[in-house]
Design an enzyme around this catalytic site. Structure first.
Site, PDB file in Angstrom:
ATOM      1  N   LYS A  16       0.833  -1.216   0.000  1.00 33.31           N
ATOM      2  CA  LYS A  16       0.000   0.000   0.000  1.00 33.31           C
ATOM      3  C   LYS A  16       0.864   1.261   0.000  1.00 33.31           C
ATOM      4  O   LYS A  16       0.679   2.160  -0.806  1.00 33.31           O
ATOM      5  CB  LYS A  16      -0.879   0.068   1.276  1.00 33.31           C
ATOM      6  CG  LYS A  16      -1.777  -1.106   1.509  1.00 33.31           C
ATOM      7  CD  LYS A  16      -2.605  -0.934   2.789  1.00 33.31           C
ATOM      8  CE  LYS A  16      -1.784  -0.966   4.086  1.00 33.31           C
ATOM      9  NZ  LYS A  16      -1.150  -2.263   4.360  1.00 33.31           N
ATOM     10  N   ARG A  91      -9.856   0.923   8.414  1.00 34.76           N
ATOM     11  CA  ARG A  91      -9.465  -0.455   8.708  1.00 34.76           C
ATOM     12  C   ARG A  91     -10.560  -1.235   9.423  1.00 34.76           C
ATOM     13  O   ARG A  91     -10.376  -2.420   9.709  1.00 34.76           O
ATOM     14  CB  ARG A  91      -8.236  -0.445   9.603  1.00 34.76           C
ATOM     15  CG  ARG A  91      -6.935  -0.857   8.909  1.00 34.76           C
ATOM     16  CD  ARG A  91      -5.824  -0.619   9.907  1.00 34.76           C
ATOM     17  NE  ARG A  91      -4.644  -1.377   9.686  1.00 34.76           N
ATOM     18  CZ  ARG A  91      -3.545  -0.902   9.088  1.00 34.76           C
ATOM     19  NH1 ARG A  91      -3.507   0.298   8.606  1.00 34.76           N
ATOM     20  NH2 ARG A  91      -2.482  -1.669   8.984  1.00 34.76           N
ATOM     21  N   ARG A 130      11.489  -5.451   5.259  1.00 39.69           N
ATOM     22  CA  ARG A 130      11.233  -4.022   4.988  1.00 39.69           C
ATOM     23  C   ARG A 130      12.152  -3.098   5.799  1.00 39.69           C
ATOM     24  O   ARG A 130      12.382  -3.313   6.977  1.00 39.69           O
ATOM     25  CB  ARG A 130       9.775  -3.717   5.342  1.00 39.69           C
ATOM     26  CG  ARG A 130       9.477  -2.235   5.483  1.00 39.69           C
ATOM     27  CD  ARG A 130       8.017  -1.924   5.420  1.00 39.69           C
ATOM     28  NE  ARG A 130       7.197  -2.578   6.409  1.00 39.69           N
ATOM     29  CZ  ARG A 130       5.863  -2.580   6.365  1.00 39.69           C
ATOM     30  NH1 ARG A 130       5.223  -1.990   5.367  1.00 39.69           N
ATOM     31  NH2 ARG A 130       5.181  -3.184   7.302  1.00 39.69           N
ATOM     32  N   ARG A 164      10.924  -1.142  11.496  1.00 36.25           N
ATOM     33  CA  ARG A 164       9.837  -0.924  12.436  1.00 36.25           C
ATOM     34  C   ARG A 164       9.816  -1.968  13.541  1.00 36.25           C
ATOM     35  O   ARG A 164      10.068  -3.143  13.293  1.00 36.25           O
ATOM     36  CB  ARG A 164       8.502  -0.957  11.685  1.00 36.25           C
ATOM     37  CG  ARG A 164       8.179   0.347  11.009  1.00 36.25           C
ATOM     38  CD  ARG A 164       7.055   0.227  10.022  1.00 36.25           C
ATOM     39  NE  ARG A 164       5.880  -0.471  10.531  1.00 36.25           N
ATOM     40  CZ  ARG A 164       4.795  -0.679   9.825  1.00 36.25           C
ATOM     41  NH1 ARG A 164       4.719  -0.236   8.568  1.00 36.25           N
ATOM     42  NH2 ARG A 164       3.769  -1.315  10.328  1.00 36.25           N
ATOM     43  N   ARG A 175      -1.208  -9.092  13.151  1.00 32.99           N
ATOM     44  CA  ARG A 175      -1.665  -8.048  12.224  1.00 32.99           C
ATOM     45  C   ARG A 175      -2.493  -8.650  11.095  1.00 32.99           C
ATOM     46  O   ARG A 175      -3.479  -8.059  10.646  1.00 32.99           O
ATOM     47  CB  ARG A 175      -0.472  -7.268  11.683  1.00 32.99           C
ATOM     48  CG  ARG A 175       0.083  -6.302  12.747  1.00 32.99           C
ATOM     49  CD  ARG A 175       1.504  -5.876  12.491  1.00 32.99           C
ATOM     50  NE  ARG A 175       1.675  -5.197  11.239  1.00 32.99           N
ATOM     51  CZ  ARG A 175       2.856  -5.007  10.651  1.00 32.99           C
ATOM     52  NH1 ARG A 175       3.952  -5.454  11.226  1.00 32.99           N
ATOM     53  NH2 ARG A 175       2.938  -4.366   9.518  1.00 32.99           N
TER      54      ARG A 175
HETATM   55  P1  ADP Z   1       2.317  -1.786   3.255  1.00 36.88           P
HETATM   56  O1  ADP Z   1       2.314  -0.272   3.217  1.00 36.88           O
HETATM   57  O2  ADP Z   1       1.109  -2.371   2.583  1.00 36.88           O
HETATM   58  O3  ADP Z   1       2.501  -2.341   4.634  1.00 36.88           O
HETATM   59  P2  ADP Z   1       4.920  -1.582   1.879  1.00 36.88           P
HETATM   60  O4  ADP Z   1       4.604  -0.716   0.698  1.00 36.88           O
HETATM   61  O5  ADP Z   1       5.658  -0.969   2.990  1.00 36.88           O
HETATM   62  O6  ADP Z   1       3.557  -2.298   2.402  1.00 36.88           O
HETATM   63  O7  ADP Z   1       5.708  -2.865   1.332  1.00 36.88           O
HETATM   64  C1  ADP Z   1       6.208  -3.846   2.241  1.00 36.88           C
HETATM   65  C2  ADP Z   1       7.613  -4.269   1.813  1.00 36.88           C
HETATM   66  O8  ADP Z   1       7.542  -5.004   0.590  1.00 36.88           O
HETATM   67  C3  ADP Z   1       8.563  -3.109   1.538  1.00 36.88           C
HETATM   68  O9  ADP Z   1       9.860  -3.493   1.948  1.00 36.88           O
HETATM   69  C4  ADP Z   1       8.489  -2.913   0.014  1.00 36.88           C
HETATM   70  O10 ADP Z   1       9.722  -2.413  -0.511  1.00 36.88           O
HETATM   71  C5  ADP Z   1       8.216  -4.334  -0.472  1.00 36.88           C
HETATM   72  N1  ADP Z   1       7.287  -4.382  -1.617  1.00 36.88           N
HETATM   73  C6  ADP Z   1       6.255  -3.536  -1.905  1.00 36.88           C
HETATM   74  N2  ADP Z   1       5.604  -3.936  -3.023  1.00 36.88           N
HETATM   75  C7  ADP Z   1       6.225  -5.070  -3.452  1.00 36.88           C
HETATM   76  C8  ADP Z   1       6.032  -5.955  -4.584  1.00 36.88           C
HETATM   77  N3  ADP Z   1       5.046  -5.757  -5.474  1.00 36.88           N
HETATM   78  N4  ADP Z   1       6.866  -7.007  -4.698  1.00 36.88           N
HETATM   79  C9  ADP Z   1       7.871  -7.218  -3.800  1.00 36.88           C
HETATM   80  N5  ADP Z   1       8.102  -6.418  -2.724  1.00 36.88           N
HETATM   81  C10 ADP Z   1       7.299  -5.354  -2.555  1.00 36.88           C
HETATM   82  P1  ADP Z   2       0.936  -2.062   7.615  1.00 34.99           P
HETATM   83  O1  ADP Z   2       0.648  -1.354   6.350  1.00 34.99           O
HETATM   84  O2  ADP Z   2       2.215  -2.809   7.584  1.00 34.99           O
HETATM   85  O3  ADP Z   2      -0.221  -2.865   8.110  1.00 34.99           O
HETATM   86  P2  ADP Z   2       0.587   0.482   9.045  1.00 34.99           P
HETATM   87  O4  ADP Z   2       1.766   1.369   9.052  1.00 34.99           O
HETATM   88  O5  ADP Z   2      -0.548   0.829   8.152  1.00 34.99           O
HETATM   89  O6  ADP Z   2       1.134  -0.988   8.770  1.00 34.99           O
HETATM   90  O7  ADP Z   2       0.014   0.354  10.527  1.00 34.99           O
HETATM   91  C1  ADP Z   2       0.844  -0.003  11.614  1.00 34.99           C
HETATM   92  C2  ADP Z   2      -0.002  -0.168  12.876  1.00 34.99           C
HETATM   93  O8  ADP Z   2      -0.614   1.087  13.201  1.00 34.99           O
HETATM   94  C3  ADP Z   2      -1.171  -1.153  12.770  1.00 34.99           C
HETATM   95  O9  ADP Z   2      -0.779  -2.482  13.035  1.00 34.99           O
HETATM   96  C4  ADP Z   2      -2.124  -0.605  13.835  1.00 34.99           C
HETATM   97  O10 ADP Z   2      -1.692  -0.948  15.139  1.00 34.99           O
HETATM   98  C5  ADP Z   2      -1.938   0.903  13.689  1.00 34.99           C
HETATM   99  N1  ADP Z   2      -2.881   1.490  12.710  1.00 34.99           N
HETATM  100  C6  ADP Z   2      -2.565   2.084  11.522  1.00 34.99           C
HETATM  101  N2  ADP Z   2      -3.673   2.515  10.887  1.00 34.99           N
HETATM  102  C7  ADP Z   2      -4.721   2.174  11.689  1.00 34.99           C
HETATM  103  C8  ADP Z   2      -6.142   2.316  11.587  1.00 34.99           C
HETATM  104  N3  ADP Z   2      -6.719   2.897  10.510  1.00 34.99           N
HETATM  105  N4  ADP Z   2      -6.902   1.840  12.605  1.00 34.99           N
HETATM  106  C9  ADP Z   2      -6.349   1.261  13.689  1.00 34.99           C
HETATM  107  N5  ADP Z   2      -5.037   1.084  13.848  1.00 34.99           N
HETATM  108  C10 ADP Z   2      -4.211   1.528  12.860  1.00 34.99           C
END
Ligand code: ADP
Ligand code: ADP
Ligand code: ZN
Length: 218
Positions: A16, A91, A130, A164, A175
């Protein structure tokens, strides 16, 4: 691009943030990541940050009330007038309903809700590999998006990187459970509104980005 008010949804590590940042850079619409906002609050040691930290470390969701208040405030700022990409929000069904009300009160309509779909089996590797640049926030991956030059950020030349606290295999399981139990039920909510577009996120980052542009008619 057809529409500038977007939601990017998907499982933890689904990509995302990666895709939302690219849309932000390309179309000049701001990325609003609730995860980034919460991490900034934790770092700053605010009351909100203190409350959120324990919950985030356990891989659970922060309370709807706190999150909705945070977004309501942020979306009213001037830089959101030209459009925004919600990343990691909503979410829960309650968050989605609160967002519907908030946007209605502002006379704003959502243009698209994108689901970046990635199978669970891929996500542990995505999350545990990541890391981000401490200076500019650019995201990387040990295997899938490596630094061009070891130890140096491609984008800004920074040499410090962050992993993180919640990006551990044990926490990802919690999660993912939160995602399936509380967030996946939002898909029908947006499907009923005719807004949902599902893209296959289990492909190369550039392929996913191209597909996203195609789907958005960009
Ligand atoms: P999210 O915001 O949904 O938690 P991230 O954009 O941070 O996910 O992506 C999670 C990890 O995977 C990061 O280290 C990113 O560089 C990598 N990543 C993102 N998209 C892809 C993809 N299409 N294929 C492989 N790795 C990816
Ligand atoms: P990822 O994309 O890897 O799931 P985020 O950075 O979006 O991680 O979120 C990290 C953490 O922050 C989540 O596991 C949750 O604890 C909290 N969080 C983020 N966005 C929300 C939301 N919209 N509602 C509730 N908790 C949230
Ligand atoms: Zn950098």
């Amino acid at each position: 691009m057809a529409g500038k008010r977007l939601i990017v949804m998907g499982p933890p590590g689904g990509g995302k943030g990666t895709q939302a940042k690219r849309l932000q850079d390309r179309y000049g619409i701001v990325q609003l990541s609730t995860g980034d906002m919460l991490r900034a609050a934790v770092k700053a040691g605010t009351a909100l940050g203190k409350q959120a930290k324990t919950v985030m470390d356990a891989g659970k969701l922060v309370s709807d009330e706190l999150i909705v208040a945070m977004i309501a405030e942020r979306i009213s700022e001037a830089d959101c007038a030209n459009g925004f990409i919600l990343d990691g929000f909503p979410r829960t069904v309650l968050q989605a309903e609160s967002l519907d009300k908030l946007l209605k009160s502002k006379g704003i309509k959502l243009d698209s809700v994108i689901e970046v779909a990635v199978p669970d089996a891929r996500l542990i590797e995505r999350v545990t590999g990541r890391f981000t640049c401490a200076k500019c926030g650019e995201g990387y991956h040990d295997k899938f998006k490596q630094l061009r030059k070891a130890g140096v950020c491609d984008t800004c030349g920074g040499t410090e990187f962050i992993r993180r606290a919640d990006d551990k295999a044990e926490t990802v399981v919690a999660r993912l459970k939160a995602y399936h139990d509380q967030t996946a039920p939002l898909m029908p909510h947006y499907e009923r509104q005719g807004l949902l577009k599902v893209i296959d996120g289990d492909r190369d980052i550039n392929v996913v980005a191209a597909e996203l542009e195609r789907v958005l008619g960009a």
